[in-house]
Write a protein that holds these residues in place. Structure first.
Motif, PDB file in Angstrom:
ATOM      1  N   LEU A  28       0.801  -1.222   0.000  1.00  0.00           N
ATOM      2  CA  LEU A  28       0.000   0.000   0.000  1.00  0.00           C
ATOM      3  C   LEU A  28       0.837   1.277   0.000  1.00  0.00           C
ATOM      4  CD1 LEU A  28      -2.772  -1.112   2.512  1.00  0.00           C
ATOM      5  CD2 LEU A  28      -2.923  -1.005   0.004  1.00  0.00           C
ATOM      6  N   SER A  29       2.037   1.219   0.551  1.00  0.00           N
ATOM      7  CA  SER A  29       2.825   2.447   0.685  1.00  0.00           C
ATOM      8  C   SER A  29       3.845   2.657  -0.437  1.00  0.00           C
ATOM      9  CB  SER A  29       3.548   2.456   2.028  1.00  0.00           C
ATOM     10  OG  SER A  29       4.534   1.437   2.062  1.00  0.00           O
ATOM     11  N   THR A  30       4.056   1.662  -1.266  1.00  0.00           N
ATOM     12  CA  THR A  30       5.038   1.796  -2.343  1.00  0.00           C
ATOM     13  C   THR A  30       4.466   2.632  -3.486  1.00  0.00           C
ATOM     14  OG1 THR A  30       6.054  -0.321  -1.792  1.00  0.00           O
ATOM     15  CG2 THR A  30       6.437   0.523  -4.017  1.00  0.00           C
ATOM     16  N   ASP A  31       5.267   3.561  -3.956  1.00  0.00           N
ATOM     17  CA  ASP A  31       4.914   4.326  -5.148  1.00  0.00           C
ATOM     18  C   ASP A  31       5.385   3.507  -6.348  1.00  0.00           C
ATOM     19  OD1 ASP A  31       4.524   6.070  -7.210  1.00  0.00           O
ATOM     20  OD2 ASP A  31       5.734   7.702  -6.370  1.00  0.00           O
ATOM     21  N   TRP A  32       4.471   2.744  -6.924  1.00  0.00           N
ATOM     22  CA  TRP A  32       4.836   1.801  -7.964  1.00  0.00           C
ATOM     23  C   TRP A  32       5.325   2.485  -9.234  1.00  0.00           C
ATOM     24  CZ3 TRP A  32       5.954  -2.784  -6.430  1.00  0.00           C
ATOM     25  CH2 TRP A  32       5.370  -3.268  -5.264  1.00  0.00           C
ATOM     26  N   ALA A  34       7.086   5.266  -9.320  1.00  0.00           N
ATOM     27  CA  ALA A  34       8.477   5.636  -9.038  1.00  0.00           C
ATOM     28  C   ALA A  34       9.374   4.397  -9.042  1.00  0.00           C
ATOM     29  CB  ALA A  34       8.565   6.356  -7.695  1.00  0.00           C
ATOM     30  N   TYR A  35       8.866   3.289  -8.519  1.00  0.00           N
ATOM     31  CA  TYR A  35       9.644   2.042  -8.517  1.00  0.00           C
ATOM     32  C   TYR A  35      10.011   1.635  -9.946  1.00  0.00           C
ATOM     33  CZ  TYR A  35      10.527  -2.964  -8.559  1.00  0.00           C
ATOM     34  OH  TYR A  35      11.084  -4.192  -8.794  1.00  0.00           O
ATOM     35  N   ILE A  36       9.014   1.664 -10.822  1.00  0.00           N
ATOM     36  CA  ILE A  36       9.265   1.268 -12.216  1.00  0.00           C
ATOM     37  C   ILE A  36      10.204   2.260 -12.889  1.00  0.00           C
ATOM     38  CG2 ILE A  36       8.181   0.973 -14.482  1.00  0.00           C
ATOM     39  CD1 ILE A  36       5.780  -0.233 -12.986  1.00  0.00           C
ATOM     40  N   ALA A  37       9.987   3.555 -12.651  1.00  0.00           N
ATOM     41  CA  ALA A  37      10.846   4.573 -13.260  1.00  0.00           C
ATOM     42  C   ALA A  37      12.297   4.416 -12.807  1.00  0.00           C
ATOM     43  CB  ALA A  37      10.335   5.965 -12.910  1.00  0.00           C
ATOM     44  N   ASP A  38      12.510   4.086 -11.530  1.00  0.00           N
ATOM     45  CA  ASP A  38      13.870   3.911 -11.015  1.00  0.00           C
ATOM     46  C   ASP A  38      14.503   2.606 -11.493  1.00  0.00           C
ATOM     47  OD1 ASP A  38      13.694   6.301  -9.676  1.00  0.00           O
ATOM     48  OD2 ASP A  38      13.212   5.386  -7.730  1.00  0.00           O
ATOM     49  N   SER A  39      13.692   1.598 -11.753  1.00  0.00           N
ATOM     50  CA  SER A  39      14.215   0.282 -12.109  1.00  0.00           C
ATOM     51  C   SER A  39      14.529   0.134 -13.593  1.00  0.00           C
ATOM     52  CB  SER A  39      13.200  -0.804 -11.722  1.00  0.00           C
ATOM     53  OG  SER A  39      12.944  -0.760 -10.339  1.00  0.00           O
ATOM     54  N   VAL A  40      13.824   0.860 -14.441  1.00  0.00           N
ATOM     55  CA  VAL A  40      13.967   0.707 -15.888  1.00  0.00           C
ATOM     56  C   VAL A  40      15.219   1.437 -16.352  1.00  0.00           C
ATOM     57  CG1 VAL A  40      12.911   1.317 -18.108  1.00  0.00           C
ATOM     58  CG2 VAL A  40      11.504   0.402 -16.249  1.00  0.00           C
ATOM     59  N   GLY A  41      15.931   0.793 -17.266  1.00  0.00           N
ATOM     60  CA  GLY A  41      17.093   1.453 -17.847  1.00  0.00           C
ATOM     61  C   GLY A  41      18.212   0.488 -18.131  1.00  0.00           C
ATOM     62  N   GLU A  55       8.281  -4.161 -18.117  1.00  0.00           N
ATOM     63  CA  GLU A  55       7.728  -5.489 -17.862  1.00  0.00           C
ATOM     64  C   GLU A  55       8.633  -6.294 -16.937  1.00  0.00           C
ATOM     65  OE1 GLU A  55       8.273  -4.264 -20.987  1.00  0.00           O
ATOM     66  OE2 GLU A  55       6.215  -3.745 -21.508  1.00  0.00           O
ATOM     67  N   GLY A  56       9.930  -6.172 -17.148  1.00  0.00           N
ATOM     68  CA  GLY A  56      10.891  -6.868 -16.288  1.00  0.00           C
ATOM     69  C   GLY A  56      10.849  -6.359 -14.860  1.00  0.00           C
ATOM     70  N   ALA A  57      10.699  -5.041 -14.701  1.00  0.00           N
ATOM     71  CA  ALA A  57      10.623  -4.460 -13.359  1.00  0.00           C
ATOM     72  C   ALA A  57       9.358  -4.930 -12.646  1.00  0.00           C
ATOM     73  CB  ALA A  57      10.654  -2.934 -13.445  1.00  0.00           C
ATOM     74  N   VAL A  58       8.240  -4.969 -13.347  1.00  0.00           N
ATOM     75  CA  VAL A  58       6.979  -5.432 -12.750  1.00  0.00           C
ATOM     76  C   VAL A  58       7.078  -6.918 -12.412  1.00  0.00           C
ATOM     77  CG1 VAL A  58       4.530  -5.847 -13.212  1.00  0.00           C
ATOM     78  CG2 VAL A  58       5.559  -3.650 -13.814  1.00  0.00           C
ATOM     79  N   ALA A  59       7.652  -7.699 -13.322  1.00  0.00           N
ATOM     80  CA  ALA A  59       7.797  -9.137 -13.077  1.00  0.00           C
ATOM     81  C   ALA A  59       8.660  -9.403 -11.844  1.00  0.00           C
ATOM     82  CB  ALA A  59       8.390  -9.825 -14.299  1.00  0.00           C
ATOM     83  N   THR A  60       9.726  -8.632 -11.692  1.00  0.00           N
ATOM     84  CA  THR A  60      10.581  -8.777 -10.523  1.00  0.00           C
ATOM     85  C   THR A  60       9.816  -8.467  -9.243  1.00  0.00           C
ATOM     86  OG1 THR A  60      12.529  -8.191 -11.827  1.00  0.00           O
ATOM     87  CG2 THR A  60      12.715  -7.979  -9.440  1.00  0.00           C
TER      88      THR A  60
END
Length: 152
Positions: A28-32, A34-41, A55-60
């Motif tokens: 509930l507290s994770t900004d998803w 921001a998580y994806i934006a920080d993980s992609v690249g 997709e890889g970030a979400v799968a992880t």
């Protein structure tokens, strides 16, 4: 049932409840976004260029959530097993505790993991004290006697 086994089972149930609460809080507290934006690249690992896609970030994240959920569920199953006198639950709790101790050497330690690790240590010690050993042996003997008396 000796008090040692009952306390260990309640510790395991408490740890399962705590795990569920922490999982729900993190979900509930994770900004998803921001998580994806920080993980992609692009990343470089051992000289190889890697590309993490959304997709890889979400799968992880999903795999991590499934693994944590499975751990919480196993804690509850093992606690119920202890209350039923299942020696396999005691053995699995001990094995998983040993694996978690090893994992602590390669991951960052936060106060919650230290406290839960200490509680788990208390539960494991309680499960291997002489009264606990006697209880699990007597349950095994009682079950063997019961099986031998059944009509085939």
């Amino acid at each position: 049932m000796p008090v040692q086994v009952r306390v260990a089972a309640y510790i395991e149930l408490g740890l399962a409840a705590l795990g569920f609460i922490l999982l729900a809080f993190n979900l509930l507290s994770t900004d998803w976004n921001a998580y994806i934006a920080d993980s992609v690249g692009p990343y470089e690992h051992n000289g190889a260029q890697l590309e993490v896609t959304p997709e890889g970030a979400v799968a992880t994240a999903v795999v991590g959530l499934v693994l944590v959920s499975a751990g919480v569920l196993l804690n509850a199953v093992f606690a119920v097993g202890l209350l039923r006198g299942a020696n396999w639950a005691r053995i699995w709790i001990t094995v998983l505790f040993g694996l978690s101790v090893i994992a602590q050497f390669v991951s960052a330690r936060d106060p919650v993991s230290v406290v839960t690790g200490l509680l788990e240590l208390v539960a494991v010690i309680l499960l291997w004290l002489p009264p606990s050993n006697q209880f699990f042996r007597s349950v095994k003997q009682d079950r063997a006697i019961h099986r031998s008396r059944r009509l085939v």
